[in-house]
Design a protein around this motif. Structure first.
Motif, PDB file in Angstrom:
ATOM      1  N   VAL A 119       0.991  -1.192   0.070  1.00 31.58           N
ATOM      2  CA  VAL A 119      -0.168   0.036  -0.158  1.00 31.58           C
ATOM      3  C   VAL A 119       0.852   1.185   0.094  1.00 31.58           C
ATOM      4  N   VAL A 120       1.354   1.684  -1.176  1.00 36.92           N
ATOM      5  CA  VAL A 120       2.272   2.786  -1.372  1.00 36.92           C
ATOM      6  C   VAL A 120       1.488   3.753  -2.447  1.00 36.92           C
ATOM      7  N   ASP A 121       2.223   4.740  -2.726  1.00 39.58           N
ATOM      8  CA  ASP A 121       1.608   5.647  -3.803  1.00 39.58           C
ATOM      9  C   ASP A 121       1.989   5.197  -5.001  1.00 39.58           C
ATOM     10  N   VAL A 122       3.145   4.538  -5.238  1.00 37.91           N
ATOM     11  CA  VAL A 122       3.735   3.834  -6.579  1.00 37.91           C
ATOM     12  C   VAL A 122       4.643   2.552  -6.375  1.00 37.91           C
ATOM     13  N   ILE A 123       4.381   1.744  -7.001  1.00 35.21           N
ATOM     14  CA  ILE A 123       5.212   0.462  -7.288  1.00 35.21           C
ATOM     15  C   ILE A 123       6.131   0.756  -8.588  1.00 35.21           C
ATOM     16  N   VAL A 124       7.405   0.059  -8.380  1.00 36.27           N
ATOM     17  CA  VAL A 124       8.238  -0.128  -9.904  1.00 36.27           C
ATOM     18  C   VAL A 124       8.110  -1.351 -10.207  1.00 36.27           C
TER      19      VAL A 124
ATOM     20  N   ASN B  97       4.328  14.106  -7.565  1.00 40.12           N
ATOM     21  CA  ASN B  97       4.029  14.416  -6.330  1.00 40.12           C
ATOM     22  C   ASN B  97       3.805  13.411  -5.447  1.00 40.12           C
ATOM     23  N   LEU B  98       4.422  12.225  -5.717  1.00 38.78           N
ATOM     24  CA  LEU B  98       4.251  10.882  -5.266  1.00 38.78           C
ATOM     25  C   LEU B  98       5.266  10.704  -3.762  1.00 38.78           C
ATOM     26  N   GLU B  99       4.563  10.387  -2.843  1.00 42.03           N
ATOM     27  CA  GLU B  99       5.383  10.359  -1.493  1.00 42.03           C
ATOM     28  C   GLU B  99       6.178   9.080  -1.246  1.00 42.03           C
ATOM     29  N   THR B 100       5.476   7.804  -1.531  1.00 42.35           N
ATOM     30  CA  THR B 100       6.107   6.586  -1.006  1.00 42.35           C
ATOM     31  C   THR B 100       5.950   5.674  -2.176  1.00 42.35           C
TER      32      THR B 100
END
Length: 221
Positions: free
Chosen positions: A16-21, A108-111
């Motif tokens: 549960v994060v703003d973005v995964i790579v 503007n993604l924090e995590t």
């Protein structure tokens, strides 16, 4: 710096994060390993959006929505195939991390959470890849306040130990303690969320994935 980088072991598609790579290939149309897992978890709309991007060169990154994932976005980056180390592989691998962080910053993604890029079928030596990943991330965070928190998500015990050792810490920092909100619930010491949940006998933040186990036995009283 230390509180902005964490390592966890698990399934990156569940974070549960703003973005995964995503460790993608140049087509961005899915593949094996983490690439295939992310596409399966995100659903068919991810592939449809990826088709509009026209691929991605090695060392670069592209961003899409996360669709059915817990993460709001996916950053797709293409790691180098390891060919012995004399084909600029280290530069390209470092660029994967830097370019992904730049996209997160610009959006503007924090995590953000990274897998271990290029260490599967692309054959990059895992110790070297770990060193490059952590060095690139630390360098970016030194110069930028955002993203606020970076997670390295490791699938295997071996990788989890490798990243933990290279970061120079167990994933509990005794200098960081959890505080409590108005209702007495523990707050994550890193992101401040009411999000500490018990995972494998330890309290872990479901938002930024910091593992807290030194304060009141991980916040439990």
């Amino acid at each position: 710096m230390a509180e902005r980088i964490n390592v966890v072991q698990g399934d990156i598609t569940q974070l549960v994060v703003d973005v995964i790579v995503n460790a993608a290939n140049e087509s961005l149309l899915g593949g094996g390993g983490v690439d295939g897992a992310i596409h399966r978890a995100a659903g068919s709309k991810l592939l449809a959006e990826c088709r509009t991007l026209g691929g991605c060169p090695t060392g670069q990154a592209r961003i899409t929505a996360g669709y059915d994932l817990s993460a709001r976005h996916v950053i797709h980056t293409v790691g180098p195939i390891y060919r012995g180390g004399d084909s600029a592989e280290a530069v390209l691998l470092a660029s994967c991390y830097t370019e992904s962080l730049k996209l997160a910053f610009e959006s503007n993604l924090e995590t953000i959470a990274f897998p271990s890029i290029s260490t599967g079928v692309y054959g990059y030596p895992k110790d070297e890849a770990c060193e490059i990943a952590i060095t690139a991330v630390r360098s970016f965070l030194t110069e930028n306040q955002h993203p606020r928190h970076v997670t390295f998500c490791c699938f295997s015990d071996e990788d989890f130990e490798r990243y933990s050792n290279r970061l120079g810490k167990a994933q509990t920092d005794p200098s960081v303690t959890c505080s409590r909100g108005a209702m007495g619930a523990p707050l994550c010491p890193v992101c401040g969320a009411y999000a500490l949940v018990e995972i494998r006998g330890k309290l872990q933040c479901s938002r930024c994935h910091y593992i807290c186990e030194t304060c009141c036995e991980g916040g439990r009283q």
